[in-house]
Design a protein around this motif. Sequence first.
Motif, PDB file in Angstrom:
ATOM      1  N   LEU A  11       0.825  -1.204   0.000  1.00 22.41           N
ATOM      2  CA  LEU A  11       0.000   0.000   0.000  1.00 22.41           C
ATOM      3  C   LEU A  11       0.864   1.261   0.000  1.00 22.41           C
ATOM      4  O   LEU A  11       0.574   2.220  -0.728  1.00 22.41           O
ATOM      5  CB  LEU A  11      -0.930   0.002   1.218  1.00 22.41           C
ATOM      6  N   CYS A  12       1.942   1.268   0.777  1.00 31.93           N
ATOM      7  CA  CYS A  12       2.813   2.447   0.827  1.00 31.93           C
ATOM      8  C   CYS A  12       3.524   2.659  -0.507  1.00 31.93           C
ATOM      9  O   CYS A  12       3.734   3.800  -0.933  1.00 31.93           O
ATOM     10  CB  CYS A  12       3.830   2.305   1.954  1.00 31.93           C
ATOM     11  N   GLN A  13       3.885   1.569  -1.179  1.00 28.81           N
ATOM     12  CA  GLN A  13       4.480   1.712  -2.503  1.00 28.81           C
ATOM     13  C   GLN A  13       3.481   2.276  -3.495  1.00 28.81           C
ATOM     14  O   GLN A  13       3.821   3.151  -4.309  1.00 28.81           O
ATOM     15  CB  GLN A  13       5.008   0.355  -2.984  1.00 28.81           C
ATOM     16  N   GLN A  14       2.247   1.790  -3.437  1.00 34.21           N
ATOM     17  CA  GLN A  14       1.216   2.294  -4.345  1.00 34.21           C
ATOM     18  C   GLN A  14       0.872   3.749  -4.063  1.00 34.21           C
ATOM     19  O   GLN A  14       0.497   4.492  -4.976  1.00 34.21           O
ATOM     20  CB  GLN A  14      -0.032   1.412  -4.248  1.00 34.21           C
ATOM     21  N   GLN A  15       1.017   4.172  -2.804  1.00 36.64           N
ATOM     22  CA  GLN A  15       0.761   5.562  -2.443  1.00 36.64           C
ATOM     23  C   GLN A  15       2.022   6.420  -2.531  1.00 36.64           C
ATOM     24  O   GLN A  15       1.998   7.605  -2.175  1.00 36.64           O
ATOM     25  CB  GLN A  15       0.203   5.637  -1.018  1.00 36.64           C
ATOM     26  N   ALA A  16       3.119   5.840  -3.037  1.00 40.22           N
ATOM     27  CA  ALA A  16       4.380   6.565  -3.229  1.00 40.22           C
ATOM     28  C   ALA A  16       4.866   7.197  -1.935  1.00 40.22           C
ATOM     29  O   ALA A  16       5.254   8.361  -1.905  1.00 40.22           O
ATOM     30  CB  ALA A  16       4.229   7.617  -4.327  1.00 40.22           C
ATOM     31  N   VAL A  17       4.841   6.410  -0.864  1.00 38.99           N
ATOM     32  CA  VAL A  17       5.341   6.872   0.432  1.00 38.99           C
ATOM     33  C   VAL A  17       6.784   6.414   0.567  1.00 38.99           C
ATOM     34  O   VAL A  17       7.058   5.216   0.633  1.00 38.99           O
ATOM     35  CB  VAL A  17       4.493   6.315   1.593  1.00 38.99           C
ATOM     36  N   HIS A  18       7.716   7.369   0.608  1.00 41.46           N
ATOM     37  CA  HIS A  18       9.134   7.036   0.693  1.00 41.46           C
ATOM     38  C   HIS A  18       9.803   7.631   1.924  1.00 41.46           C
ATOM     39  O   HIS A  18      10.985   7.388   2.148  1.00 41.46           O
ATOM     40  CB  HIS A  18       9.863   7.534  -0.557  1.00 41.46           C
ATOM     41  N   ALA A  19       9.080   8.449   2.699  1.00 41.87           N
ATOM     42  CA  ALA A  19       9.639   9.076   3.890  1.00 41.87           C
ATOM     43  C   ALA A  19       8.722   8.796   5.066  1.00 41.87           C
ATOM     44  O   ALA A  19       7.499   8.748   4.912  1.00 41.87           O
ATOM     45  CB  ALA A  19       9.794  10.585   3.676  1.00 41.87           C
ATOM     46  N   PHE A  20       9.316   8.610   6.221  1.00 40.59           N
ATOM     47  CA  PHE A  20       8.543   8.259   7.411  1.00 40.59           C
ATOM     48  C   PHE A  20       8.846   9.220   8.560  1.00 40.59           C
ATOM     49  O   PHE A  20      10.015   9.588   8.748  1.00 40.59           O
ATOM     50  CB  PHE A  20       8.872   6.826   7.842  1.00 40.59           C
ATOM     51  N   PRO A  21       7.841   9.615   9.332  1.00 41.94           N
ATOM     52  CA  PRO A  21       6.420   9.351   9.049  1.00 41.94           C
ATOM     53  C   PRO A  21       5.870  10.349   8.026  1.00 41.94           C
ATOM     54  O   PRO A  21       6.237  11.520   8.035  1.00 41.94           O
ATOM     55  CB  PRO A  21       5.766   9.580  10.413  1.00 41.94           C
ATOM     56  N   SER A  22       4.992   9.889   7.143  1.00 39.56           N
ATOM     57  CA  SER A  22       4.277  10.751   6.200  1.00 39.56           C
ATOM     58  C   SER A  22       2.821  10.815   6.644  1.00 39.56           C
ATOM     59  O   SER A  22       2.140   9.784   6.712  1.00 39.56           O
ATOM     60  CB  SER A  22       4.364  10.197   4.776  1.00 39.56           C
ATOM     61  N   VAL A  23       2.361  12.007   6.941  1.00 42.89           N
ATOM     62  CA  VAL A  23       0.990  12.197   7.408  1.00 42.89           C
ATOM     63  C   VAL A  23       0.192  12.835   6.282  1.00 42.89           C
ATOM     64  O   VAL A  23       0.541  13.918   5.793  1.00 42.89           O
ATOM     65  CB  VAL A  23       0.943  13.086   8.669  1.00 42.89           C
ATOM     66  N   ARG A  24      -0.873  12.155   5.880  1.00 38.67           N
ATOM     67  CA  ARG A  24      -1.673  12.628   4.742  1.00 38.67           C
ATOM     68  C   ARG A  24      -3.147  12.672   5.113  1.00 38.67           C
ATOM     69  O   ARG A  24      -3.630  11.891   5.935  1.00 38.67           O
ATOM     70  CB  ARG A  24      -1.471  11.719   3.525  1.00 38.67           C
ATOM     71  N   ILE A  25      -3.853  13.568   4.450  1.00 36.93           N
ATOM     72  CA  ILE A  25      -5.286  13.767   4.681  1.00 36.93           C
ATOM     73  C   ILE A  25      -6.019  13.473   3.384  1.00 36.93           C
ATOM     74  O   ILE A  25      -5.728  14.093   2.344  1.00 36.93           O
ATOM     75  CB  ILE A  25      -5.571  15.210   5.135  1.00 36.93           C
ATOM     76  N   TYR A  26      -6.947  12.538   3.423  1.00 39.50           N
ATOM     77  CA  TYR A  26      -7.734  12.158   2.251  1.00 39.50           C
ATOM     78  C   TYR A  26      -9.174  12.611   2.446  1.00 39.50           C
ATOM     79  O   TYR A  26      -9.723  12.511   3.538  1.00 39.50           O
ATOM     80  CB  TYR A  26      -7.704  10.650   2.033  1.00 39.50           C
ATOM     81  N   ARG A  27      -9.761  13.075   1.356  1.00 41.07           N
ATOM     82  CA  ARG A  27     -11.168  13.486   1.392  1.00 41.07           C
ATOM     83  C   ARG A  27     -11.913  12.859   0.218  1.00 41.07           C
ATOM     84  O   ARG A  27     -12.231  13.519  -0.757  1.00 41.07           O
ATOM     85  CB  ARG A  27     -11.306  14.999   1.323  1.00 41.07           C
ATOM     86  N   GLY A  28     -12.113  11.560   0.287  1.00 39.26           N
ATOM     87  CA  GLY A  28     -12.944  10.885  -0.707  1.00 39.26           C
ATOM     88  C   GLY A  28     -12.210  10.249  -1.848  1.00 39.26           C
ATOM     89  O   GLY A  28     -12.825   9.551  -2.657  1.00 39.26           O
ATOM     90  N   SER A  29     -10.894  10.457  -1.981  1.00 38.59           N
ATOM     91  CA  SER A  29     -10.147   9.874  -3.095  1.00 38.59           C
ATOM     92  C   SER A  29      -8.747   9.520  -2.636  1.00 38.59           C
ATOM     93  O   SER A  29      -8.084  10.308  -1.949  1.00 38.59           O
ATOM     94  CB  SER A  29     -10.079  10.856  -4.269  1.00 38.59           C
ATOM     95  N   ILE A  30      -8.261   8.335  -3.035  1.00 38.57           N
ATOM     96  CA  ILE A  30      -6.901   7.939  -2.681  1.00 38.57           C
ATOM     97  C   ILE A  30      -5.884   8.572  -3.621  1.00 38.57           C
ATOM     98  O   ILE A  30      -4.682   8.475  -3.391  1.00 38.57           O
ATOM     99  CB  ILE A  30      -6.738   6.404  -2.694  1.00 38.57           C
ATOM    100  N   HIS A  31      -6.351   9.195  -4.706  1.00 35.99           N
ATOM    101  CA  HIS A  31      -5.456   9.815  -5.682  1.00 35.99           C
ATOM    102  C   HIS A  31      -5.280  11.307  -5.438  1.00 35.99           C
ATOM    103  O   HIS A  31      -4.553  11.962  -6.172  1.00 35.99           O
ATOM    104  CB  HIS A  31      -5.971   9.579  -7.094  1.00 35.99           C
ATOM    105  N   ALA A  32      -5.950  11.849  -4.443  1.00 35.95           N
ATOM    106  CA  ALA A  32      -5.813  13.267  -4.104  1.00 35.95           C
ATOM    107  C   ALA A  32      -5.721  13.378  -2.591  1.00 35.95           C
ATOM    108  O   ALA A  32      -6.605  12.906  -1.882  1.00 35.95           O
ATOM    109  CB  ALA A  32      -7.010  14.064  -4.633  1.00 35.95           C
ATOM    110  N   TYR A  33      -4.644  13.974  -2.129  1.00 35.56           N
ATOM    111  CA  TYR A  33      -4.466  14.081  -0.690  1.00 35.56           C
ATOM    112  C   TYR A  33      -3.824  15.426  -0.358  1.00 35.56           C
ATOM    113  O   TYR A  33      -3.269  16.114  -1.222  1.00 35.56           O
ATOM    114  CB  TYR A  33      -3.600  12.945  -0.153  1.00 35.56           C
ATOM    115  N   GLU A  34      -3.912  15.791   0.914  1.00 41.23           N
ATOM    116  CA  GLU A  34      -3.258  16.991   1.418  1.00 41.23           C
ATOM    117  C   GLU A  34      -2.188  16.556   2.412  1.00 41.23           C
ATOM    118  O   GLU A  34      -2.493  15.858   3.377  1.00 41.23           O
ATOM    119  CB  GLU A  34      -4.266  17.901   2.125  1.00 41.23           C
TER     120      GLU A  34
END
Length: 460
Positions: A98-121
């Motif tokens: 899941l982290c690879q699919q979400q392109a997470v390469h740094a830890f910790p990465s804190v993201r905010i999703y609002r209805g879509s996994i392809h758009a985050y803040e």
Amino acid sequence: AAAAATAVATETPPSDDGAVYVPGPFNAEPLDLTEAEFEEMVHAKPLVFINYYAPWCYWSNKLAPDWMAVMKRLHQRAYSQSVVFARIDCTTEKGRVLCQQQAVHAFPSVRIYRGSIHAYEPYEFGREENLLWLHLVKLAAEVVISTLKELPNDDRRPFQEQVSHISQDLKLVMERREQGLDEDWSEDALSAEEEVEEDSGLLKSIDEAVRAITNSKGVRPGELHALGGGDETERTLLEERSSSLVLGLITNERQGVGGDAEQEMLEAMPGANAHEGCVLFGYVDVSRAPGTLHVAPHSARHSFDFSKVNVSHHIDHLSFGLELPAKARTRLPAEVQAKLLGLDGREFAALETHQTLEHHVNVMPTSFRAGSSVSSPIETYQFTSTSHSRTKDALPSLIVSYDVSPIQVRITATHQPLSEFLINLCAIVGGAFAIFGILDAVVFEGGNIVKKKMGIGKQF
């Protein structure tokens, strides 16, 4: 996905008449989801707050106690039914994928999703407990009220207690900010005055809601003690009536920001795609001495998986010295123009893990003057470059090393006037006539001498 949602908080669903929220057992385990389950959860909840972490990461472990404290606080609030605040371990089997699919390469990465996994803040504010709680409450207020605006009146009653809890929590966190508490020193954070002013509209709506509901029931907040319940009765009645009031207030507020405009704001950062990266733009003042421009990921609050950092890049523009206008560039000789933008438009790919890409640039200061013009010469910098890569077990980076030549090239373009051309032409023609005259005289005199010698020879 339903089971994953309960990993954050298992609660008793509200009844149609807005029954009291009763939280279930608290579960602090990280989510263990496939991409499909994660996407289903994000689509089902208006707000999903995720901490992607790794157990070996120092900064992940430092954030963990504050994150857990906020999870517990949210678990007690009714709006936890609309908000997910959870962790995902990027070292487990599902978490790694899941982290690879979400392109997470740094830890910790804190993201905010609002209805879509392809758009985050990305969450870029303070990570202490009270600061996390402050931003969580503000976001919950936005998304829950926004959700209510889209619902028919009959479908809003289950949200009464959620709005009531949000009202209380938002007032408390903003009161703390007004008192100068929970100061956020991150770069993008607002001051206490700016933050209170930014949320004044929402706070005003909630305050008006509380006053309106108590007045409509014929009971004012100051008179609640007469009912015999003291402070507890006042608090309970205000909670119940403020939620009813906010729902009533929202009923006739169907216009405002909505639909397409809101969606455009929410989809500002498409990060989880195959070409995720950074856009770098700027200027750097350097001395006329060899140096290096080093581009690499660094963070005071993250640890990086070196094997996942890829420095493939496309160079749109790289130049040295002041940027020349297009008109000035066209006045330069073609061979100079070709060496001003030698790396522009080129792509360089890192095909192996831990691969660093390096460009070595030799810079030559150049001065160009058009003839005997009294105008200032054009000062610029030509450069040639060589590119190579190297691999070692370290953080990959992009390196641009440069060496400025101590010698300046001066180019002067001269144009011959017509009069000088004609004079030179006449000189050439005259010179040609003189040479041919000399040659003719030499040949003629030579011939005469030969004839004389031949005549003398015949007399003997």
